[in-house]
Design an enzyme around this catalytic site. Structure first.
Site, PDB file in Angstrom:
ATOM      1  N   GLY A  65      29.544  59.959  39.279  1.00  0.00           N
ATOM      2  CA  GLY A  65      28.905  61.123  39.906  1.00  0.00           C
ATOM      3  C   GLY A  65      29.762  61.650  41.050  1.00  0.00           C
ATOM      4  O   GLY A  65      29.252  62.194  42.034  1.00  0.00           O
ATOM      5  N   ILE A  71      28.148  59.371  31.859  1.00  0.00           N
ATOM      6  CA  ILE A  71      27.670  58.042  32.246  1.00  0.00           C
ATOM      7  C   ILE A  71      26.926  57.345  31.089  1.00  0.00           C
ATOM      8  O   ILE A  71      26.741  56.130  31.104  1.00  0.00           O
ATOM      9  CB  ILE A  71      26.784  58.129  33.533  1.00  0.00           C
ATOM     10  CG1 ILE A  71      26.535  56.761  34.165  1.00  0.00           C
ATOM     11  CG2 ILE A  71      25.464  58.828  33.273  1.00  0.00           C
ATOM     12  CD1 ILE A  71      27.756  56.017  34.589  1.00  0.00           C
ATOM     13  N   TYR A 118      11.578  61.675  38.348  1.00  0.00           N
ATOM     14  CA  TYR A 118      12.666  61.293  39.266  1.00  0.00           C
ATOM     15  C   TYR A 118      12.251  60.058  40.071  1.00  0.00           C
ATOM     16  O   TYR A 118      12.977  59.072  40.145  1.00  0.00           O
ATOM     17  CB  TYR A 118      12.956  62.468  40.201  1.00  0.00           C
ATOM     18  CG  TYR A 118      14.024  62.225  41.237  1.00  0.00           C
ATOM     19  CD1 TYR A 118      15.352  62.038  40.875  1.00  0.00           C
ATOM     20  CD2 TYR A 118      13.700  62.224  42.602  1.00  0.00           C
ATOM     21  CE1 TYR A 118      16.331  61.847  41.839  1.00  0.00           C
ATOM     22  CE2 TYR A 118      14.674  62.041  43.567  1.00  0.00           C
ATOM     23  CZ  TYR A 118      15.985  61.853  43.178  1.00  0.00           C
ATOM     24  OH  TYR A 118      16.956  61.660  44.133  1.00  0.00           O
ATOM     25  N   LYS A 166      13.757  56.277  40.103  1.00  0.00           N
ATOM     26  CA  LYS A 166      14.309  55.691  41.339  1.00  0.00           C
ATOM     27  C   LYS A 166      13.610  54.372  41.650  1.00  0.00           C
ATOM     28  O   LYS A 166      14.254  53.395  42.029  1.00  0.00           O
ATOM     29  CB  LYS A 166      14.192  56.670  42.513  1.00  0.00           C
ATOM     30  CG  LYS A 166      15.167  57.847  42.421  1.00  0.00           C
ATOM     31  CD  LYS A 166      16.616  57.372  42.497  1.00  0.00           C
ATOM     32  CE  LYS A 166      17.633  58.476  42.393  1.00  0.00           C
ATOM     33  NZ  LYS A 166      19.015  58.009  42.293  1.00  0.00           N
TER      34      LYS A 166
HETATM   35  C1  AKB Z   1      15.981  65.675  45.876  1.00  0.00           C
HETATM   36  O1  AKB Z   1      15.453  66.549  46.585  1.00  0.00           O
HETATM   37  O2  AKB Z   1      15.722  65.501  44.670  1.00  0.00           O
HETATM   38  C2  AKB Z   1      16.965  64.736  46.545  1.00  0.00           C
HETATM   39  C3  AKB Z   1      16.265  63.534  47.083  1.00  0.00           C
HETATM   40  C4  AKB Z   1      15.593  63.581  48.395  1.00  0.00           C
HETATM   41  O3  AKB Z   1      16.259  62.525  46.442  1.00  0.00           O
HETATM   42  N1  AKB Z   1      17.662  65.423  47.577  1.00  0.00           N
END
Ligand code: AKB
Length: 326
Positions: free
Chosen positions: A8, A54, A142, A146
């Site tokens: 990345g 990746i 997301y 994470k």
């Molecule tokens: C996002 O806004 O997706 C990133 C983060 C805070 O993980 N900048």
């Protein structure tokens, strides 16, 4: 001497981290890898660069073996807004990519850095002074990738002894490379708009408070953690780190100190607002401070001054393409 791979590398963090690592460990010892065929000139002229995907496990394994890599800074990731638009892709890149990096690290004995995010929390988390260890039930793809990534990193350390370390990063503010599709992107866009248009239309509400950090602090935090004494690391992974927190309204007030006529209007994007509402207003980063000496150098006032000064120079410079055309 370390032999480093940065995945990345063309992204917002990677483009600056790669250069800082090359200064610290030698240009030839830091291989930058990103999806762009022709990255910015800084990146391609300061050391080795490879275009890669990746998801290509073979490429990863071969590069780590042939280049005798011992440390991987794994930054390749899809950010929150793009992840909501393309959840399957986000899973493939964010989870699939991390899994391949950890497997490769296990096979070749590499250390790994993994960036988690304020997105790894969720609406059920205490959003003020968010503790290091707390409820995490993210409701975005997301955030899910994470959080699962944090747990997978813990697993590879405890089960296999892979030295994997990580941070929960807030919104990052930088003038070199634009962020690519995040919820906190407004805090970068606003500076470009202030200098070029004198006004900005914000997609978050005026009072949306989020944790933020100026990029030089983020680069320093990443490098400090990877150099930290192993014996002092109790958490090792997913450290809360922050430097400041503010709302779009408060940032506007700061920008007006330098550009008094700057104006802001609001056109709220419900998707991005819902994501922001599920993220901490501010985190408790005392574990990072106690275990490896984390301390930010930039606050809202100094970040605003630096961003406006550096961007004014950057926006006045001819673009790389302009040179190529001459
Ligand atoms: C996002 O806004 O997706 C990133 C983060 C805070 O993980 N900048």
């Amino acid at each position: 001497m370390k032999r480093i791979l940065v995945t990345g590398a063309t992204g917002q963090i990677g483009s600056e981290l790669t250069i800082a690592l090359r200064h610290a460990y030698g240009e030839a010892n830091v291989i930058a890898a990103g999806h762009q065929r022709r990255p910015e000139c800084d990146l391609r002229e300061s050391g080795p660069y490879c275009a890669m995907d990746i998801r290509d496990a073979e490429w990863l394994e071969q590069t780590v073996r042939e280049s005798r890599i011992d440390t991987i800074f794994h930054l390749a990731s899809v950010l929150s807004v793009v992840a909501e638009q393309r959840p399957q892709l986000a899973w493939e890149i964010n989870m699939g990519g991390l899994y391949k990096v950890l497997e490769t690290a296990l096979q070749f004995g590499c250390a790994v850095f993994f960036p988690s995010s304020i997105g790894a929390f969720g609406p059920g988390t205490p959003l003020e002074n968010t503790p290091q260890v707390t409820i995490q039930r993210p409701n975005t793809i997301y955030g899910i990738t994470k959080l699962a990534g944090e747990l997978l990193c813990d697993y590879y350390y405890h089960r296999f002894g892979v030295d994997v370390r990580g941070l929960r990063l807030p919104g990052l503010i930088s003038y070199k490379t634009l962020p690519g599709g995040g919820t906190t992107d407004y805090a970068v866009e606003i500076f470009y708009a202030a200098l070029t248009e004198g006004r900005y239309c914000c997609f978050l509400k005026p009072d949306s408070r989020l944790d933020m950090m100026y990029m030089p602090d983020a680069i320093r935090a990443i490098m400090m953690l990877m150099e930290a004494d192993d014996e002092k690391l109790i958490h090792r992974n997913a450290y809360n780190v922050t430097a400041m927190n503010f709302t779009p309204e408060e940032l506007t007030v700061q920008i007006r100190r330098s550009i008094p006529d700057f104006t802001i209007e609001y056109d709220i994007d419900p998707t991005r607002q819902a994501i922001a509402d599920s993220w901490p207003r501010y985190m408790d980063d005392s574990a990072a401070r106690a275990e490896w000496g984390w301390e930010p150098h930039y606050d809202l006032v100094t970040t605003t001054q630096e961003m406006l000064a550096h961007l004014a120079v950057k926006l006045a410079e001819p673009k790389e393409d302009d040179h190529a055309a001459r």
